[in-house]
Write a protein that holds these residues in place. Structure first.
Motif, short mmCIF file in Angstrom:
data_model
loop_
_atom_site.label_atom_id
_atom_site.label_comp_id
_atom_site.label_asym_id
_atom_site.label_seq_id
_atom_site.Cartn_x
_atom_site.Cartn_y
_atom_site.Cartn_z
N TYR A 19 -20.17 13.31 16.11
CA TYR A 19 -20.68 13.55 14.76
C TYR A 19 -22.17 13.83 14.84
N LEU A 20 -22.63 14.82 14.07
CA LEU A 20 -24.02 15.25 14.15
C LEU A 20 -25.04 14.12 14.03
N PRO A 21 -24.91 13.18 13.07
CA PRO A 21 -25.90 12.09 13.01
C PRO A 21 -25.97 11.27 14.30
N VAL A 80 -5.84 15.66 13.81
CA VAL A 80 -5.41 16.34 12.58
C VAL A 80 -4.78 15.34 11.62
N ARG A 81 -4.05 14.38 12.14
CA ARG A 81 -3.48 13.35 11.27
C ARG A 81 -4.58 12.52 10.62
N MET A 82 -5.63 12.19 11.38
CA MET A 82 -6.75 11.46 10.80
C MET A 82 -7.42 12.28 9.70
N LEU A 83 -7.54 13.58 9.92
CA LEU A 83 -8.12 14.44 8.89
C LEU A 83 -7.27 14.40 7.62
N HIS A 84 -5.96 14.50 7.77
CA HIS A 84 -5.07 14.47 6.61
C HIS A 84 -5.22 13.15 5.85
N GLU A 85 -5.26 12.04 6.56
CA GLU A 85 -5.40 10.74 5.91
C GLU A 85 -6.68 10.65 5.10
N ARG A 86 -7.77 11.15 5.65
CA ARG A 86 -9.05 11.04 4.96
C ARG A 86 -9.18 12.04 3.82
N GLN A 93 -13.50 7.06 13.81
CA GLN A 93 -12.94 6.65 12.52
C GLN A 93 -13.99 6.67 11.42
N THR A 94 -15.14 6.03 11.68
CA THR A 94 -16.17 5.94 10.66
C THR A 94 -16.83 7.28 10.42
N ALA A 95 -16.96 8.08 11.47
CA ALA A 95 -17.56 9.40 11.30
C ALA A 95 -16.73 10.27 10.35
N LEU A 96 -15.42 10.27 10.54
CA LEU A 96 -14.56 11.06 9.66
C LEU A 96 -14.57 10.51 8.24
N ASP A 97 -14.64 9.19 8.10
CA ASP A 97 -14.77 8.61 6.76
C ASP A 97 -16.05 9.11 6.09
N LEU A 147 -17.77 11.73 6.74
CA LEU A 147 -17.76 13.18 6.55
C LEU A 147 -16.82 13.61 5.43
N LEU A 148 -15.63 13.04 5.37
CA LEU A 148 -14.57 13.57 4.53
C LEU A 148 -14.31 12.75 3.26
N VAL A 149 -14.34 11.44 3.36
CA VAL A 149 -14.03 10.63 2.18
C VAL A 149 -15.11 10.80 1.12
N SER A 150 -16.33 11.17 1.58
CA SER A 150 -17.41 11.42 0.63
C SER A 150 -17.16 12.69 -0.17
N GLY A 151 -16.15 13.48 0.25
CA GLY A 151 -15.81 14.69 -0.48
C GLY A 151 -16.52 15.92 0.01
N VAL A 152 -17.21 15.83 1.16
CA VAL A 152 -17.94 16.97 1.70
C VAL A 152 -17.23 17.44 2.95
N ASP A 153 -16.87 18.69 3.01
CA ASP A 153 -16.19 19.22 4.18
C ASP A 153 -17.12 19.34 5.35
N GLY A 154 -16.50 19.32 6.60
CA GLY A 154 -17.29 19.56 7.79
C GLY A 154 -17.42 21.03 8.04
#
Length: 330
Positions: free
Chosen positions: A206-208, A241-247, A317-321, A323-330
């Protein structure tokens, strides 16, 4: 073996006072410039495109004569493999440009030089490759980055320049229009299909977290010579991809595509053959898509022996949260 980097999350920031960041207006560069400014550094941003920091218009292949003397250099600028650049263009920018920048650093007495390279220098591998693995690039991009590494490591030997080569896996983050961003967009509408293999491993960061690691390499008294910027728990492509779908389902807009589809192997091979035929006929979009398909089917099983797991503020896990749960696409 190099000593591990100090824990990124707990170390006290001590950034050199003046840092030159080449490519400081790009995807990685602008986040790095912002972080170095936050840590109190004066940052010179050498880039053809205006951006953060003290912007200085310039091309790494032809450095401006008024380039200031600095304490450290982070060489981010480079030409990526996407977009069908020619082998000559990749060599001129990635190898030739790096040689120009590192030669300038030696002439002006720079104390620390950090090169952003790529795991592409290692080539694909099903077995784990750490910092001691010999480079075996299989693409023009990987070969150009390896030549860049050799120019910097030669300066470390001959001019006693303090050098760190950072090899990121694929970097994902906000406003990323690369392969990861396209995968997220396709997963959001249920159109991402895994080409044949489900078990390929794709090392990434993740970039950060990458920015945090780069800052640490400027602050360490004796940083490792080569660092793989990857997470220790690389998922398979199917798991990712499954993690992406979940988030995506957990996001505020609650949009989710269907369960990831896997394209049968015979169809994948036929599709790649057709794309390769079109690429040979001069269709650049076919060449780009063929390259993406090949990448998806090859593992980049890259690990790090010098970056402790505790250094990561995020992790997959936290990086995808974030990135994605915040509603902003990567």
């Amino acid at each position: 073996m190099d000593q591990p980097l100090i824990d990124i999350a707990s170390a006290t920031p001590v950034t050199p006072s003046t840092v030159l960041v080449t490519g400081g207006s790009g995807f990685i560069g602008r986040s790095l410039v912002a972080e170095l400014l936050r840590r109190g550094a004066e940052v010179i941003n050498l880039d053809p495109v205006p951006g953060p920091g003290r912007w200085l218009a310039g091309d790494v292949r032809h450095l401006p004569p008024d380039l200031p003397v600095v304490d450290a250099v982070v060489h981010v600028a480079g030409l990526a493999g996407g977009g069908s650049p020619t082998d000559v263009e990749l060599h001129d920018v990635n190898a030739g440009g790096t040689t120009e920048v590192v030669d300038h650093a030696v002439r002006t007495g720079v104390g620390r030089f950090v090169l952003i390279s790529s795991i592409a220098v290692l080539g694909p591998s099903e077995l784990p490759l750490d910092e001691s693995a010999p480079p075996r690039p299989t693409t023009a991009y990987g070969r150009s980055k390896l030549l860049a590494e050799r120019a910097v490591l030669r300066a470390a030997r001959e001019a006693e320049l303090e050098v760190t080569v950072v090899r990121p896996g694929y970097v994902f983050g906000r406003d990323n229009r690369g392969n990861f961003g396209r995968m997220v967009a396709a997963a959001r509408v249920g159109r991402f299909a895994i080409p044949g293999r489900e078990d390929t491993l794709k090392a990434g960061i993740y970039l950060p977290d990458l920015v945090g690691l780069l800052a640490r390499t400027l602050e360490e008294p004796a940083p490792p010579r080569i660092v793989h910027a990857v997470y220790p728990d690389t998922p398979t492509l199917l798991a990712l991809v499954r993690m992406l779908h979940e988030r995506l389902a957990a996001g505020p807009l609650s949009r989710r595509g269907s369960e990831p589809r896997v394209v049968p192997e015979p169809l994948v091979r036929a599709g790649i053959a057709a794309l390769d035929m079109a690429a040979r006929a001069g269709v650049s979009s076919a060449a780009d898509l063929s390259e993406t398909m090949h990448k998806l089917r090859e593992s980049s099983n890259v690990v790090s022996s010098v970056v402790p797991g505790s250094s990561w503020a995020f992790g997959w896990q936290t990086a995808l949260d974030d990135l994605l749960v915040s509603g902003v696409d990567g």
